[in-house]
Scaffold this active site. Structure first.
Site, PDB file in Angstrom:
ATOM      1  N   SER A  50       2.122 -11.771   2.706  1.00 61.47           N
ATOM      2  CA  SER A  50       3.282 -11.281   2.176  1.00 61.47           C
ATOM      3  C   SER A  50       4.429 -11.430   2.831  1.00 61.47           C
ATOM      4  CB  SER A  50       3.072  -9.702   2.291  1.00 61.47           C
ATOM      5  OG  SER A  50       2.857  -9.359   3.594  1.00 61.47           O
ATOM      6  N   ASP A  82       2.501 -13.911  -1.236  1.00 63.13           N
ATOM      7  CA  ASP A  82       2.128 -12.842  -2.031  1.00 63.13           C
ATOM      8  C   ASP A  82       3.386 -12.107  -2.353  1.00 63.13           C
ATOM      9  OD1 ASP A  82       0.995 -10.616  -3.468  1.00 63.13           O
ATOM     10  OD2 ASP A  82       0.341  -9.720  -1.562  1.00 63.13           O
ATOM     11  N   HIS A 213      -3.252  -7.337  -9.271  1.00 60.49           N
ATOM     12  CA  HIS A 213      -2.825  -6.759  -7.850  1.00 60.49           C
ATOM     13  C   HIS A 213      -3.333  -5.416  -7.481  1.00 60.49           C
ATOM     14  CE1 HIS A 213       0.511  -9.843  -6.839  1.00 60.49           C
ATOM     15  NE2 HIS A 213      -0.042 -10.198  -8.018  1.00 60.49           N
ATOM     16  N   GLY A 214      -3.253  -5.166  -6.352  1.00 61.98           N
ATOM     17  CA  GLY A 214      -3.510  -3.668  -5.943  1.00 61.98           C
ATOM     18  C   GLY A 214      -5.031  -3.298  -6.522  1.00 61.98           C
ATOM     19  N   ALA A 215      -5.870  -3.990  -6.033  1.00 62.15           N
ATOM     20  CA  ALA A 215      -7.241  -4.054  -6.631  1.00 62.15           C
ATOM     21  C   ALA A 215      -8.118  -3.734  -5.417  1.00 62.15           C
ATOM     22  CB  ALA A 215      -7.686  -5.406  -7.125  1.00 62.15           C
ATOM     23  N   ASN A 256      -6.670  -9.499  -5.913  1.00 64.03           N
ATOM     24  CA  ASN A 256      -5.867  -9.365  -4.584  1.00 64.03           C
ATOM     25  C   ASN A 256      -6.664  -8.053  -3.863  1.00 64.03           C
ATOM     26  OD1 ASN A 256      -4.336 -11.266  -5.866  1.00 64.03           O
ATOM     27  ND2 ASN A 256      -2.060 -10.058  -5.349  1.00 64.03           N
TER      28      ASN A 256
END
Length: 311
Positions: A50, A82, A213-215, A256
């Site tokens: 990131s 990311d 995302h956000g998993a 992710n």
């Protein structure tokens, strides 16, 4: 083995009904824990960085850590940016050795998102690098990504064909109910992914790799360890792993995972320091944190992603 792009990874994952784990890295121990697990399980791997990680650890250090992991582990690894916020950060990563970048224009208008994404795609493809775009916005906070519940929006399936055809992206992140950060849902609130949206997107983009995302699932094992060892961490609920398994068997080729890694590392470090306050050698507590990261990644690969043995 050199770094690879995600092109062949995603083709095999789509055809094989599994997903590739995209794990965020911030330091040596996290890189080691992730890659040792993937190496032992013969799983292809995406290590992603990131903007916050680049600020913290330095671009060059992170790239060299990943290159070291390639020497130690005989598996295909892609290095991915990311949530690239603009063209400049994507260009910096492309020129600096990354094999994949994400340009996140989801907070822009549809037309502006297309224009920005297309600009990144044209430059990346000229350098042999692949690009992930995004339609729809996930709620939550993670590093420089901050989206309120009010501003979050699901992906509109009727936009995906035009977006992909006009931008030339290689994969697409969609919003179907996942959320950034560790505190996704309050106790008693039932998480629910919009598989109807995923199914419709898949129909409109047959054979095209989709990204979640956000998993993170917010492992209660590590939450409990943190709480029992002096951590003031509130209860939280992530995305149930059975939902992620279902997604991995569909068009979702990349999942992710970041918050779960942070929880695992923090649990290991806090457990050592809480029970052995005399410890001042970083190797003692980072070693335990690294092992917890490795255990977590092994679990995700075998029980959620289904990517073991696919290297």
């Amino acid at each position: 083995m050199a770094l690879v792009t995600t092109t062949e990874m995603f083709k095999k994952a789509y055809d094989g009904g599994y997903a590739i784990g995209a794990f965020n890295v911030n330091n040596m121990e996290i890189v080691q824990g992730i890659t040792e697990a993937a190496g032992e399980l013969k799983s292809p791997l995406i290590l992603q960085v990131s903007a916050g990680a680049r600020k913290y650890a330095n671009h060059t250090y992170l790239v060299k850590l990943v290159e070291a992991a390639l020497i130690e582990n005989d598996i295909p690894i892609a290095l991915h940016l990311d949530h690239g916020a603009d063209f400049d950060i994507c260009k910096s990563c492309i020129d600096g050795g990354f094999t994949s970048v994400m340009i996140d224009g989801s907070h822009h208008s549809f037309e502006d998102n297309i224009a920005l994404t297309k600009k990144v795609v044209e430059y990346a493809h000229s350098k042999g690098v692949v690009v992930e775009g995004e339609l729809g916005q996930l709620a939550g906070i993670e590093d420089d990504v901050k989206v309120s519940d009010a501003d979050a929006s699901y992906t509109h399936p009727d936009e995906v064909e035009e977006f992909v055809s006009r931008t030339g992206v290689d994969s697409l992140a969609i919003a179907i109910g996942t959320s950034h950060g560790a505190f996704k849902f309050k106790p008693g609130q039932k998480p629910q992914l919009r598989f109807d949206i995923l199914d419709e997107v898949s129909k409109r983009l047959p054979g095209f790799p989709i990204v979640l995302h956000g998993a993170s699932s917010v492992s209660q094992e590590y939450v409990k360890i943190i709480q029992e060892n002096g951590g003031n961490l509130a209860d939280a609920i992530g995305i149930p792993e059975d939902m992620l398994r279902r997604a991995a068997k569909s068009a979702v080729c990349k999942i992710n995972i970041d918050s779960d890694l942070r929880l695992a590392m923090t649990a290991g470090v806090r457990q050592v320091l809480f029970n052995k306050p005399e410890v001042f050698d970083p190797r003692e507590y980072l070693k335990v944190g690294r092992q917890y990261v490795k255990d977590l990644v092994a679990h995700k690969i075998t029980e959620v992603l289904g990517s073991d043995g696919k290297a």
